[in-house]
Design a protein around this motif. Structure first.
Motif, mmCIF file in Angstrom:
data_model
loop_
_atom_site.group_PDB
_atom_site.id
_atom_site.type_symbol
_atom_site.label_atom_id
_atom_site.label_comp_id
_atom_site.label_asym_id
_atom_site.label_seq_id
_atom_site.Cartn_x
_atom_site.Cartn_y
_atom_site.Cartn_z
ATOM 1 N N ARG A 1 12.173 -0.072 -0.344
ATOM 2 C CA ARG A 1 12.435 1.317 -0.726
ATOM 3 C C ARG A 1 12.478 1.473 -2.249
ATOM 4 N NH1 ARG A 1 16.119 2.115 3.160
ATOM 5 N NH2 ARG A 1 17.767 1.255 1.858
ATOM 6 N N ALA A 2 13.088 0.507 -2.932
ATOM 7 C CA ALA A 2 13.173 0.566 -4.393
ATOM 8 C C ALA A 2 11.797 0.414 -5.033
ATOM 9 C CB ALA A 2 14.113 -0.512 -4.908
ATOM 10 N N LEU A 3 10.965 -0.457 -4.476
ATOM 11 C CA LEU A 3 9.612 -0.616 -5.016
ATOM 12 C C LEU A 3 8.806 0.665 -4.862
ATOM 13 C CD1 LEU A 3 8.621 -4.200 -3.790
ATOM 14 C CD2 LEU A 3 9.183 -3.487 -6.113
ATOM 15 N N ILE A 4 8.898 1.286 -3.698
ATOM 16 C CA ILE A 4 8.149 2.518 -3.452
ATOM 17 C C ILE A 4 8.684 3.646 -4.336
ATOM 18 C CG2 ILE A 4 7.642 4.291 -1.717
ATOM 19 C CD1 ILE A 4 7.520 2.002 0.336
ATOM 20 N N LYS A 5 10.005 3.708 -4.509
ATOM 21 C CA LYS A 5 10.620 4.745 -5.340
ATOM 22 C C LYS A 5 10.212 4.594 -6.807
ATOM 23 C CE LYS A 5 15.077 6.859 -6.309
ATOM 24 N NZ LYS A 5 16.519 6.781 -6.073
ATOM 25 N N SER A 6 9.985 3.359 -7.252
ATOM 26 C CA SER A 6 9.591 3.140 -8.647
ATOM 27 C C SER A 6 8.110 3.406 -8.892
ATOM 28 C CB SER A 6 9.937 1.724 -9.076
ATOM 29 O OG SER A 6 9.137 0.797 -8.395
ATOM 30 N N GLY A 7 7.371 3.778 -7.844
ATOM 31 C CA GLY A 7 5.983 4.168 -8.026
ATOM 32 C C GLY A 7 4.950 3.175 -7.538
ATOM 33 N N MET A 8 5.369 2.122 -6.894
ATOM 34 C CA MET A 8 4.423 1.127 -6.392
ATOM 35 C C MET A 8 3.797 1.646 -5.084
ATOM 36 S SD MET A 8 5.098 -2.888 -5.699
ATOM 37 C CE MET A 8 5.342 -3.163 -7.441
ATOM 38 N N PRO A 9 2.514 1.389 -4.874
ATOM 39 C CA PRO A 9 1.882 1.800 -3.614
ATOM 40 C C PRO A 9 2.562 1.114 -2.423
ATOM 41 C CG PRO A 9 0.229 1.082 -5.188
ATOM 42 C CD PRO A 9 1.551 0.770 -5.788
#
Length: 97
Positions: free
Chosen positions: A35-43
């Protein structure tokens, strides 16, 4: 003998509960990381690939994983075979026959 079985019946549920707690924490951490990776803009596809590293730890916390990392092949584990056909049982019978 009875006392040993009684102690085992007290220790085993606690051990299994702790194992389940470790698995819960692992899955919660995996979801939070993704969730944190996706929230930071990662695909999302790349985030999924990065969270696959948790799969190794999750595999180690299963019964098959514990046997695998303990060096016991699945075919030699007595609870995966029918009673009386385990190589360990045969070895035991040959020692005391």
């Amino acid at each position: 003998m009875i006392l040993s079985l009684f102690r085992l019946s007290l220790i085993l549920p606690k051990l299994l509960w702790e194992l389940a707690g470790m698995k819960r924490a692992m899955k919660k951490g995996k979801r939070a990381f993704k969730r944190a990776l996706i929230k930071s803009g990662m695909p999302p596809e790349l985030a999924e690939e990065l969270t696959k590293d948790y799969a190794l730890l999750d595999e180690m916390l299963t019964l098959n994983g514990i046997l695998k990392y303990a060096g016991i092949p699945k075919k030699d584990a007595p609870y995966f075979r029918s009673p009386g056909t385990s190589p360990l049982t045969e070895r035991f019978k040959s020692n005391f026959s």
